[in-house]
Design a protein around this motif. Structure first.
Motif, PDB file in Angstrom:
ATOM      1  N   ALA A  97      -3.786   2.090 -43.387  1.00  0.00           N
ATOM      2  CA  ALA A  97      -5.211   1.868 -43.651  1.00  0.00           C
ATOM      3  C   ALA A  97      -5.573   0.397 -43.466  1.00  0.00           C
ATOM      4  O   ALA A  97      -6.644   0.068 -42.952  1.00  0.00           O
ATOM      5  CB  ALA A  97      -5.562   2.337 -45.059  1.00  0.00           C
ATOM      6  N   GLU A 127     -11.272   1.001 -41.809  1.00  0.00           N
ATOM      7  CA  GLU A 127     -12.004   2.197 -42.213  1.00  0.00           C
ATOM      8  C   GLU A 127     -12.011   3.199 -41.062  1.00  0.00           C
ATOM      9  O   GLU A 127     -12.121   2.836 -39.898  1.00  0.00           O
ATOM     10  CB  GLU A 127     -13.432   1.828 -42.604  1.00  0.00           C
ATOM     11  CG  GLU A 127     -13.520   0.947 -43.843  1.00  0.00           C
ATOM     12  CD  GLU A 127     -12.985   1.642 -45.084  1.00  0.00           C
ATOM     13  OE1 GLU A 127     -13.182   2.875 -45.212  1.00  0.00           O
ATOM     14  OE2 GLU A 127     -12.376   0.957 -45.925  1.00  0.00           O
ATOM     15  N   THR A 148     -10.182   6.041 -47.788  1.00  0.00           N
ATOM     16  CA  THR A 148      -9.531   5.820 -46.491  1.00  0.00           C
ATOM     17  C   THR A 148      -8.028   6.023 -46.600  1.00  0.00           C
ATOM     18  O   THR A 148      -7.403   6.661 -45.742  1.00  0.00           O
ATOM     19  CB  THR A 148      -9.822   4.395 -45.978  1.00  0.00           C
ATOM     20  OG1 THR A 148     -11.230   4.251 -45.769  1.00  0.00           O
ATOM     21  CG2 THR A 148      -9.089   4.110 -44.689  1.00  0.00           C
TER      22      THR A 148
END
Length: 229
Positions: A28, A33, A6
């Motif tokens: 992130a 996600e 990610t």
């Protein structure tokens, strides 16, 4: 924390938009996600990263969207609305009055502030509340029928859900404390008050008669609750 995959995806999108790749980890974490795909679809989500300002998110969006990027974009209006509410929360305001919020949006170049607020509410990114206003000098509010209730002046408040729910939960808890003072141990409290003096005695009297007491002051005032305890 977010997976390395990610973070790498976010860094690639950031690089395409000319944003510092060092923001990858923070973005992130803030977006979760799928953060890379989310940023590509809505570059203004970069505003959810702490420290990023609207003008920086605008530059990032222009680099990614090109001709599709513009101030009238609903995504920008929603993102700036959420950002303003976040900034207000950092300053200690869990909610903003609707006129104050729309005025702030106008200053940030949002062409239709009212529409931006409505879009944010429709997407569930913020909540709206009505707070009844008491007129100065008016007697305590009495139970009213529906028509009288509709005529009462209100102010419209906009808040992010997590702050609104936290404040409401805290308010409910405080209200329970305020409305359920203990009447036990009056003789013991009288002895406690008699054994103290000055501010400590005043604090003891307040604690004895109320379910909730707010004690404020500088460093010197710390001795008063200590004496009471």
């Amino acid at each position: 924390g977010p997976s390395p995959r990610t973070v790498d995806a976010v860094r690639r999108v950031l690089a395409e938009g000319g944003a510092p790749e060092a923001l990858g980890q923070q973005a992130a974490v803030a977006l979760g996600e799928g953060a890379g795909e989310l940023l590509r679809a809505d570059p203004w989500q970069l505003l959810r990263v702490p420290g990023v300002r609207p003008e920086q998110a605008d530059g990032f969006a222009r680099a990614l969207l090109g001709a599709e990027c513009g101030p009238k974009d609903e995504r920008r209006g929603r993102a700036v609305t959420v950002w303003l509410l976040e900034q207000a929360a950092l300053a200690g305001h869990t909610a903003l009055e609707a006129p104050a919020l729309t005025a702030a949006l106008a200053r940030r170049g949002v062409p239709d502030p009212d529409e931006a607020v409505q879009s944010t509410l429709a997407e569930g990114e913020a909540l709206v509340f009505e707070d009844a206003l008491e007129e100065p000098g008016a007697p305590a509010a009495q139970p009213a029928d529906d028509e009288e209730e509709a005529e009462r002046p209100v102010r419209v408040l906009i808040a992010l859900e997590r702050y609104a729910m936290a404040e409401e939960s805290l308010a409910d808890g405080l209200a329970r404390l305020i409305n359920s003072p203990s009447q036990d141990g009056k003789e013991t409290w009288a002895q406690v008050v008699a054994a103290l003096s000055g501010g400590a005695a005043e604090l003891a009297r307040a604690v004895a008669g109320h379910g909730l007491v707010l004690h404020t002051g500088g460093d010197a005032s710390r001795a008063e609750p200590a004496a009471l305890l």
